[in-house]
Motif scaffolding. Structure first.
Motif, mmCIF file in Angstrom:
data_model
loop_
_atom_site.group_PDB
_atom_site.id
_atom_site.type_symbol
_atom_site.label_atom_id
_atom_site.label_comp_id
_atom_site.label_asym_id
_atom_site.label_seq_id
_atom_site.Cartn_x
_atom_site.Cartn_y
_atom_site.Cartn_z
ATOM 1 N N ASP A 85 0.846 -1.191 0.000
ATOM 2 C CA ASP A 85 0.000 0.000 0.000
ATOM 3 C C ASP A 85 0.882 1.242 0.000
ATOM 4 N N GLU A 86 0.477 2.223 -0.775
ATOM 5 C CA GLU A 86 1.207 3.492 -0.796
ATOM 6 C C GLU A 86 0.636 4.399 0.293
ATOM 7 N N GLU A 87 0.907 4.032 1.553
ATOM 8 C CA GLU A 87 0.297 4.742 2.675
ATOM 9 C C GLU A 87 0.791 6.179 2.814
ATOM 10 N N ASP A 88 2.002 6.443 2.344
ATOM 11 C CA ASP A 88 2.576 7.778 2.513
ATOM 12 C C ASP A 88 2.282 8.708 1.340
ATOM 13 N N SER A 89 1.493 8.224 0.398
ATOM 14 C CA SER A 89 1.189 9.051 -0.767
ATOM 15 C C SER A 89 0.314 10.236 -0.372
ATOM 16 N N THR A 90 0.529 11.372 -1.034
ATOM 17 C CA THR A 90 -0.258 12.574 -0.745
ATOM 18 C C THR A 90 -1.597 12.565 -1.477
ATOM 19 N N VAL A 91 -1.785 11.609 -2.377
ATOM 20 C CA VAL A 91 -3.057 11.478 -3.089
ATOM 21 C C VAL A 91 -3.598 10.071 -2.874
ATOM 22 N N GLU A 92 -4.903 9.932 -2.995
ATOM 23 C CA GLU A 92 -5.519 8.615 -2.827
ATOM 24 C C GLU A 92 -5.258 7.764 -4.061
ATOM 25 N N LEU A 93 -4.671 6.597 -3.841
ATOM 26 C CA LEU A 93 -4.343 5.688 -4.930
ATOM 27 C C LEU A 93 -5.210 4.435 -4.848
ATOM 28 N N PRO A 94 -5.430 3.768 -5.969
ATOM 29 C CA PRO A 94 -6.197 2.519 -5.929
ATOM 30 C C PRO A 94 -5.427 1.447 -5.171
#
Length: 215
Positions: free
Chosen positions: A191-200
């Motif tokens: 999971d890209e938990e640190d992303s600043t945008v919501e990802l699938p």
């Protein structure tokens, strides 16, 4: 596709909740999952109010009634001044020897212990390239790809084993077959938990092998 054998030992709380009947009863104690179905089946001819109380808690988390080692919590009775257990059904035992471990309460009995609640539910997408369908699933972080495959097979597609389970990486340029023995993280599906945008959520791609003998 080779199918490694591995018992599913981790469960979502939503899975435990479904086992909430007299003839199908699971409970949780400090993240440990217990299947008490056999004990109750063994007690059908020796039923009492304690067992009714246990059934009323079927599918629930009983942690607050127990210490971490499975010992029942107690309180002092205002009537007698003596200790009493907070959860009376812990005093019940199976009648038949094959249904219990001698000297063990069911909260400490490996016979009834079937696994643990996941430390982290994971949402994934499973994309069937043959049918074009996308299925969103919530699985356990500890599940292997094989565990996920079996759950998908049970719920959505009985021929799940007739597909190669793949992932795309390197910006979609690389496609590789998943290791069925590995978890999502071990297969690089994080999971890209640190992303600043919501990802699938991470995606698993199913490619039909035209071999229904392994379904």
């Amino acid at each position: 596709m080779a199918q490694p054998i591995k018992n599913m030992r981790y469960y979502l709380k939503d899975e435990v909740v479904c086992h909430n009947k007299k003839n199908d009863i699971w409970v949780i104690i400090h993240t440990n999952v217990f299947d008490l179905t056999e004990m109750l089946k063994d007690r059908m001819d020796h039923w009492n109010r304690n067992l009714d109380y246990l059934v009323a808690h079927a599918g629930k988390d009983l942690t607050h009634f127990f210490h971490e080692n499975g010992e029942p919590r107690t309180e002092i009775s205002p009537n007698t001044g003596k200790p009493r257990v907070l959860f009376p059904p812990i005093l019940e035992v199976a009648i038949s020897e094959f249904s219990k471990t001698k000297g063990a309460m069911w909260s400490q009995d490996p016979f009834y212990h079937i696994g643990r609640v996941t430390t982290r539910p994971r949402v994934i997408r499973i994309i069937n390239t043959l049918t074009g369908r996308t299925q969103i699933m919530t699985v356990c972080n500890e599940d292997s790809i094989y565990d996920i495959q079996q759950k998908y097979k049970q719920r959505y597609n009985h021929h799940a084993g007739s597909y190669e389970w793949r992932k795309f990486s390197n910006g979609g340029k690389t496609c590789s077959i998943l290791d069925l023995n590995g978890t999502l993280d071990e297969n690089g599906l994080i999971d890209e938990e640190d992303s600043t945008v919501e990802l699938p959520p991470p995606s698993i791609w199913l490619y039909y092998t035209d071999d229904i003998t392994i379904a």
